[in-house]
Structures are given as structure tokens and as C-alpha cells.
Design an enzyme around this catalytic site. Structure first.
Site, PDB file in Angstrom:
ATOM      1  N   PHE A 141     -52.846  30.235   5.312  1.00  0.00           N
ATOM      2  CA  PHE A 141     -51.381  30.170   5.236  1.00  0.00           C
ATOM      3  C   PHE A 141     -50.807  30.972   6.391  1.00  0.00           C
ATOM      4  O   PHE A 141     -51.165  32.130   6.588  1.00  0.00           O
ATOM      5  CB  PHE A 141     -50.863  30.735   3.903  1.00  0.00           C
ATOM      6  CG  PHE A 141     -49.361  30.644   3.784  1.00  0.00           C
ATOM      7  CD1 PHE A 141     -48.756  29.506   3.260  1.00  0.00           C
ATOM      8  CD2 PHE A 141     -48.544  31.678   4.232  1.00  0.00           C
ATOM      9  CE1 PHE A 141     -47.370  29.397   3.180  1.00  0.00           C
ATOM     10  CE2 PHE A 141     -47.157  31.580   4.155  1.00  0.00           C
ATOM     11  CZ  PHE A 141     -46.579  30.439   3.624  1.00  0.00           C
ATOM     12  N   ASP A 226     -54.117  36.423  12.254  1.00  0.00           N
ATOM     13  CA  ASP A 226     -52.865  36.559  11.508  1.00  0.00           C
ATOM     14  C   ASP A 226     -53.035  37.686  10.496  1.00  0.00           C
ATOM     15  O   ASP A 226     -53.665  37.514   9.458  1.00  0.00           O
ATOM     16  CB  ASP A 226     -52.551  35.227  10.811  1.00  0.00           C
ATOM     17  CG  ASP A 226     -51.258  35.288   9.998  1.00  0.00           C
ATOM     18  OD1 ASP A 226     -50.730  36.402   9.797  1.00  0.00           O
ATOM     19  OD2 ASP A 226     -50.787  34.223   9.557  1.00  0.00           O
ATOM     20  N   LYS A 255     -44.391  41.488   7.546  1.00  0.00           N
ATOM     21  CA  LYS A 255     -44.331  42.046   6.184  1.00  0.00           C
ATOM     22  C   LYS A 255     -44.064  43.556   6.147  1.00  0.00           C
ATOM     23  O   LYS A 255     -42.931  43.968   6.217  1.00  0.00           O
ATOM     24  CB  LYS A 255     -45.597  41.683   5.411  1.00  0.00           C
ATOM     25  CG  LYS A 255     -45.639  40.179   5.045  1.00  0.00           C
ATOM     26  CD  LYS A 255     -46.542  39.933   3.877  1.00  0.00           C
ATOM     27  CE  LYS A 255     -46.831  38.453   3.634  1.00  0.00           C
ATOM     28  NZ  LYS A 255     -45.885  37.786   2.772  1.00  0.00           N
TER      29      LYS A 255
HETATM   30  C1  LIG Z   1     -50.947  35.485   6.481  1.00  0.00           C
HETATM   31  C2  LIG Z   1     -49.498  35.108   6.532  1.00  0.00           C
HETATM   32  N1  LIG Z   1     -48.983  34.628   7.671  1.00  0.00           N
HETATM   33  C3  LIG Z   1     -47.680  34.296   7.773  1.00  0.00           C
HETATM   34  C4  LIG Z   1     -46.828  34.411   6.692  1.00  0.00           C
HETATM   35  C5  LIG Z   1     -45.383  34.043   6.825  1.00  0.00           C
HETATM   36  O1  LIG Z   1     -44.603  35.188   6.815  1.00  0.00           O
HETATM   37  P1  LIG Z   1     -43.023  35.104   6.529  1.00  0.00           P
HETATM   38  O2  LIG Z   1     -42.854  34.739   5.094  1.00  0.00           O
HETATM   39  O3  LIG Z   1     -42.534  36.471   6.858  1.00  0.00           O
HETATM   40  O4  LIG Z   1     -42.477  34.084   7.441  1.00  0.00           O
HETATM   41  C6  LIG Z   1     -47.328  34.914   5.478  1.00  0.00           C
HETATM   42  C7  LIG Z   1     -46.452  35.033   4.302  1.00  0.00           C
HETATM   43  O5  LIG Z   1     -46.868  35.144   3.190  1.00  0.00           O
HETATM   44  C8  LIG Z   1     -48.693  35.265   5.402  1.00  0.00           C
HETATM   45  O6  LIG Z   1     -49.229  35.743   4.260  1.00  0.00           O
END
Ligand SMILES: Cc1ncc(COP(=O)(O)O)c(C=O)c1O
Length: 395
Positions: A141, A226, A255
Site C-alpha cells: 500500500f 516506503d 505519518k
Molecule cells: C506504507 C504507506 N505508504 C503510503 C501511505 C499513504 O499515506 P497518506 O495517507 O499520508 O497519504 C500509507 C498510509 O497508510 C502507508 O501506510
């Protein structure tokens, strides 16, 4: 302890959001209006132990006084300053961040969320390699904007918005052979999480991650890691990469970065090169208010040894959940304070029952109960969480 504070009523809050909010979120029937450390209170004054952390944001705890003070001071001084001007808070944050990031990362692009960080990293990879193919992992994700969504696995998220960005290919997570087949001289980057979060709390194998990094280097592709969810202490190290001596070319963060204020970043390594001026940007990215909050968050994280504490409390939580002997549980797994309990059936009723007992946790897919408490959670609070989980599974 419960405390009632003055606000509109629970039913008024729910009615207004139900009437005027986009309707995009499947709401739980809870109105959270105040927090402190690892505790939250609803509008009726009921107290909860928080194992959600606003989806892994509140690492330093809710209403952290150090962060609150930094935000208040900076809000009264200068909240916004676009990237075309220099700013003291931004300069200091960049320098302080570079001190703690994995080796080889040299510069940072500051933005406002996780999906923006991923979006930027994907663009940077294409820009600096001149290649177009991007490899992502099944169950991964990465966010909801078009580029990040194109790297995201779940069909329900993708399908309504197709056609997505072309050039993406998915490979199974933790299986090197399939990445070896996929990466060629057209590949700009491989994007991976160190622990898949939304995909069900699936820790990456260290050797696999290092082998993917080596493969990318051999074949002229970049490795994008990520760490939007795993960054800033969550897994027991400042960055989850550090568990595995992993040196990404682009590292996505967000986050927990600014203690609750919206902020994201892409850290850029030497192999990604120097990006040409005006190739990308963000009006609010790197604003002094978020930078001041991020500096206070980082300072608190280091001074209070939050990564180490996450490792200790995470081990306690993981061992405690594993010790609950229930036929309803398929597996318990995790790293630091990122812990998943996979059920043999839908997890939602158990999450609702836990909330009834004063513990908030979240799901990861249909069957996994995910525990992402603030890293300041105490040993006693973890024990209370464990007791409530055991009670719910017994009932
Ligand atoms: C691993 C990862 N990447 C990207 C995102 C996307 O982040 P945002 O909700 O701040 O756009 C998330 C959100 O849960 C995530 O867990």
C-alpha cells in the site's frame, strides 16, 4: 479515569459529519475529541487506550507538550514560507533529519502526506533514470493519488479509477526470484515497504530486501523504500531499513514525522542524482509550522529513546498476544509497535468488542487486527491491552 469536556454532543457530531462529510470513510461509532499520551477520550468523557495512533501518526503521543509548545511558538512567528525562499526552521530540520537517516541519503524533498512522498519518489525515479518501468509488491500500500495508487495492490482501491499510470508491474513480496525476472534495463525503480502495513502487517525478510537492493544497483534501477508507516521509531529503530542495513536510493516518510501535523518527505540518495530545478514542487511542503513540529518531534523521539522503547513495548505486546491461546487466531506477527493478529474470520466484530472494553485498534485487510499504539505507551497500558484482547477472544 474519565473526564467530560465542553463540546457539541456525540449525536450532534455524528449527525454533522454524516450529513456533510464526503462519505468516503466507513465510520466507527466513536467521536474522539481529546488525547494525551497513549490515551483518547470521546465526547461523553469515556477513556480509551489508543492502539490506532491515527493510523500510525501519533508516535510521540497525543498532545505531546514539547510538540504543542513548538507549534504554538512557530504559529505566532511564521507559519508559511514557500520553497523559493530560505527559512530557519526548514534549514534546521533538514540538517537534523540528515543526521539520523540511513547512510547514503543526502537531500530531502518536503511535502505534506505519505501519498505525496510516494508520488514524488516515483517521479524522481523516472526523472533520474530516464526509464519508465516501476515494480511494486503484491499486498503493498502506497497511497491514493494516481501514481501511488498505481503502486498499490488492492483491487478495490484501484479498479474504480482505471486506467492508472502505465508501466507498473506487481511481484509477490519476499520472493526474490520474481523481482529478478521483473527488473530489466527499462526499470526505473522497485518500490517496497519494509513491513507491509495495510497489507496485513507482513514483515519483509532482511536478506530479500538486501538482495533486491543489490539487484537494483546491478541493473541500474533505483530502490524506493516506503517508510511512511514504519518511520520515526515505529518498528524499534528510527527507520525500519536500519534493522536490515538497507540503503535505499529514495526513502518515503510521512505519518509520525511532525507529531500530528501533516508532513511528508522523500529522502534522496546519491544514485538518484541531483534533481533539475522546477521538476516538482509543493506550495505547503516544508512550511515552517510543520518543520518546527517535526524538529520538536525528532528531538523528543531521540531524547526519550522512542525507537528503543517501541522495541521493548513491541516485544511485550507481541509475546503477550502470542501467549493468548485462542482457536480464533491464525497468527500473530510484527516488528516493534507494529503488530498484527490475524484472525480466522473477519476482524471487525473483535475490534468493536475491544472498543467497548476501552481499547482502540484498527484493521489491516479483513481479518487482521492491527495494533499501532503511540510509542510512549507504558508497560502497564500494554498489559491492559493484552487483558482486554484476551477477554474479547474468550467472550
Ligand atoms: C506504507 C504507506 N505508504 C503510503 C501511505 C499513504 O499515506 P497518506 O495517507 O499520508 O497519504 C500509507 C498510509 O497508510 C502507508 O501506510
Amino acid at each position: 479515569m474519565s473526564e467530560k469536556i465542553e463540546t457539541i454532543s456525540t449525536s450532534e457530531i455524528m449527525a454533522l459529519e454524516d450529513r456533510f462529510d464526503s462519505g468516503l470513510y466507513a465510520k466507527r461509532p466513536l467521536t474522539l475529541i481529546r488525547g494525551r499520551g497513549a490515551r483518547l477520550w470521546d465526547a461523553d468523557g469515556r477513556e480509551y487506550i489508543d492502539c490506532v495512533s491515527a493510523q500510525g501518526v501519533a508516535n510521540v503521543g497525543h498532545a505531546n507538550p514539547v510538540v504543542v509548545q513548538a507549534i504554538a511558538e512557530q504559529a505566532g512567528r511564521l507559519a508559511v514560507c514557500p520553497g523559493g525562499f530560505y527559512n530557519d526552521q526548514r534549514a534546521l530540520l533538514l540538517a537534523e533529519l540528515m543526521r539520523v537517516v540511513p547512510p547514503g541519503l543526502e537531500r530531502a524533498f518536503l511535502c505534506n502526506s505519505g501519498t505525496e512522498a510516494v508520488e514524488a519518489a516515483l517521479k524522481f525515479a523516472r526523472l533520474s533514470t530516464g526509464r519508465t518501468k516501476l515494480i511494486a509488491a503484491m499486498r503493498g500500500f502506497h497511497g491514493r493519488t494516481f501514481g501511488a495508487l498505481s503502486a498499490t495492490w488492492r483491487k478495490e482501491y484501484r479498479q474504480p479509477f482505471e486506467p492508472l499510470v502505465p508501466g507498473f508491474e506487481f511481484v509477490p513480496y519476499n520472493r526474490l526470484a520474481r523481482v529478478e525476472q521483473a527488473v530489466d534495463d527499462e526499470t526505473a525503480a522497485v518500490i517496497l515497504e519494509v513491513v507491509q502495513g495495510e497489507g496485513g502487517v507482513i514483515p519483509g525478510d532482511g536478506q530479500y530486501l538486501r538482495d533486491v537492493a543489490a539487484l537494483c544497483r546491478q541493473r541500474g534501477a533505483l530502490l524506493i523504500v516506503d517508510e511512511v508507516q514504519t518511520g520515526f521509531g515505529r518498528t524499534g529503530r528510527m527507520f525500519a531499513c536500519q534493522h536490515h542495513d538497507l540503503a535505499p536510493d529514495l526513502l518515503c516518510l510521512a505519518k509520525g514525522m511532525a507529531g500530528g501535523l501533516p508532513m511528508g518527505a522523500v529522502l534522496i540518495g546519491a544514485r538518484a542524482g541531483k534533481l533539475p530545478s522546477k521538476a516538482h514542487g509543493s506550495t505547503l511542503g516544508g512550511n515552517p509550522l510543520a518543520c518546527a513540529a517535526a524538529r520538536a518531534t525528532l528531538r523528543f523521539t531521540e531524547e526519550e529513546r522512542l525507537p528503543e522503547r517501541a522495541g521493548e513495548r513491541g516485544a511485550q505486546l507481541l509475546a503477550g498476544l502470542k501467549a493468548i491461546d485462542s482457536p480464533l487466531v491464525r497468527e500473530v506477527r510484527g516488528l516493534g509497535l507494529m503488530v498484527g493478529m490475524e484472525m480466522k474470520e473477519n476482524a471487525s466484530p473483535y475490534l468493536a468488542a475491544l472498543a467497548e472494553r476501552g481499547v482502540l485498534a484498527l484493521s489491516a485487510g479483513a481479518t487482521v487486527m492491527r495494533f499501532l499504539p503511540p510509542l510512549v505507551i507504558s508497560a502497564e497500558e500494554v498489559d491492559s491491552v493484552l487483558a482486554q484482547v484476551a477477554a474479547v477472544l474468550e467472550a
